[in-house]
Scaffold this active site. Structure first.
Site, PDB file in Angstrom:
ATOM      1  NE  ARG A   1       7.024   5.670  -6.149  1.00 41.14           N
ATOM      2  CZ  ARG A   1       7.471   6.642  -6.939  1.00 41.14           C
ATOM      3  NH1 ARG A   1       7.676   7.846  -6.423  1.00 41.14           N
ATOM      4  NH2 ARG A   1       7.692   6.440  -8.216  1.00 41.14           N
TER       5      ARG A   1
ATOM      6  CG  LEU B   1       4.011   9.601  -9.226  1.00 39.41           C
ATOM      7  CD1 LEU B   1       3.436   8.379  -8.518  1.00 39.41           C
ATOM      8  CD2 LEU B   1       4.299  10.687  -8.220  1.00 39.41           C
ATOM      9  CB  SER B   2      10.487  11.586 -10.503  1.00 37.54           C
ATOM     10  OG  SER B   2      10.293  12.613 -11.449  1.00 37.54           O
ATOM     11  CB  ALA B   3      12.935   6.961  -9.813  1.00 41.61           C
TER      12      ALA B   3
ATOM     13  CE1 TYR C   1       8.944  13.820  -7.478  1.00 42.58           C
ATOM     14  CE2 TYR C   1       8.334  11.499  -7.356  1.00 42.58           C
ATOM     15  CZ  TYR C   1       8.159  12.759  -7.896  1.00 42.58           C
ATOM     16  OH  TYR C   1       7.202  12.968  -8.869  1.00 42.58           O
TER      17      TYR C   1
END
Length: 407
Positions: A38, A63-65, A69
């Site tokens: 990540r 970016l989402s947490a 995802y």
């Protein structure tokens, strides 16, 4: 949004935490998450925050947490050969993980509003293909991105097996999103503050399920402009040359999991490294119900049976049961409980093993730093790459088989 699990020291520890919290539940999704670091999708100045379960934004980059995802990947129910559309594809992190599962005969498209984010996504994709040690362990469906507002897709827009929208959707646009799905398809989107899974069960029938509460920025409404419609990426037919490359790489990947090295110094690796279509996790010996697990379970049950028989024989207070009777009784009365205990023990052993490896690596780094040595970890051997470079082929063909990593 995020903060559901504790921060990790590295990508593997973050995935371990997501597994323990049951955000990652399937082996296929776990492999995809472990294959891509990540932190590689962060700007260098912000990499220290990459393994926290938090969303990250810098300008247009977002970016989402990790927990979000994870839920999205599980809800999409991915398998090789599907077509996937990512609305608001952003950095390409999710699209790349999806591509590892779809395989070479899937379709992997993304629509992103900002041109600079698309450039960033392609840079990260190129970096992953050229430098990642895990890339050659997968059959990859490379994503393609187009710039534009996802609410302005061309009228002749195609339908997909799987669709994800990475921005908040209101009820006004729910039907628009549904019409992007093929019958039998799955749509995952934040619908009125709830991550929602919608399944198209027929030409005009749907089923939906709420997953978790989320907070997403809303979809940006389109503005009238000369570029009023957004064409989706072109669906190109693979050339015979590409199909041959896919087939050769798959064959070499499967055989590379057997014998490593050459001549009298050959050594056998621990098992196959290919997870291509048809092999399956159990066939590779990596699923908890695969051959390795079964051998352990049978061994433990055999030891328990002998131990119980010996105790009964030593007691001498009742007629000694035969070994056959004892084994049958044990299997019938305790088999289910042992199976469950063995599953728990197997998972705990795997987690403990990973923790031990990380701790050993950390201590080694500290020892080298204390001795004033430069940190120079030995790179992992890429068996597929070694196998290709050892073929009696012209150098340009070898480079082509290496998926243009040398271009």
């Amino acid at each position: 949004m995020g903060g559901a699990v504790s921060a990790g020291e590295d990508n593997d520890e973050l995935i371990d935490n997501l597994k323990e919290a049951h955000y990652i539940r399937s082996a296929l999704v776990e492999r995809a998450f472990r294959a891509i670091d990540r932190a590689d999708y962060y700007l260098d100045d912000y990499r220290d925050n990459a393994y926290k379960d938090l969303a990250w934004r810098h300008g247009n980059i977002h970016l989402s947490a990790p927990c979000i995802y994870s839920e999205v990947m599980e809800a999409l129910d991915l398998h090789p050969g599907l077509s996937f559309l990512n609305l608001g594809s952003g950095t390409g992190y999710l699209s790349t993980m999806v591509g590892l599962i779809l395989g070479p005969f899937g379709v992997n498209h993304g629509v992103e509003l900002h041109d600079d984010v698309i450039q960033y996504a392609y840079q990260k994709l190129e970096h992953f293909i050229k430098t990642s040690d895990s890339f050659d362990k997968f059959e990859f469906c490379e994503p393609s991105f187009v710039a534009g507002n996802c609410l302005q897709l061309a009228p002749e827009r195609r339908q997909y097996d799987r669709v994800y929208c990475g921005a908040g959707v209101q009820r006004d646009h729910e039907d628009y999103m549904k019409n992007l799905l093929k019958p039998g398809g799955v749509l995952v989107l934040p619908l009125e503050e709830k991550l929602t899974k919608i399944m198209r069960t027929g030409p005009s029938s749907w089923e939906s399920r709420k997953i978790i509460a989320v907070s997403f920025a809303p979809l940006v409404l389109p503005k009238p402009s000369p570029r009023s419609t957004v064409p989706l990426p072109v669906l190109a037919v693979r050339s015979l040359q590409e199909l041959a490359r896919v087939c050769i790489r798959h064959t070499l990947r499967v055989t590379a999991g057997g014998v490593a090295g050459g001549g009298s110094g050959q050594t056998r690796s621990r098992g196959p490294t290919s997870f291509a279509v048809g092999r399956g996790l159990a066939a590779a010996g990596l699923h908890k119900y695969g051959p390795r697990f079964k051998r352990r379970r049978v061994h433990r049950r055999h030891c328990n049976t002998l131990g119980l028989a010996n105790k009964q024989a030593a007691a001498g207070t009742s007629p000694t049961p035969s070994p056959t009777h004892t084994a049958t009784s044990l299997d019938s009365n305790q088999g289910g409980e042992e199976d469950k205990d063995d599953e728990d023990e197997e998972e705990e052993e795997e987690r403990a093993s990973r923790r031990g490896e990380r701790e050993a690596g950390r201590r080694g780094r500290e020892d080298r730093e204390g001795a004033g040595q430069t940190l120079c970890p030995e790179p992992a051997v890429n068996m597929l790459r070694e196998r290709i470079l050892g073929l009696p082929l012209p150098q340009p063909l070898k480079m082509y088989l290496l998926y243009y990593r040398e271009k």
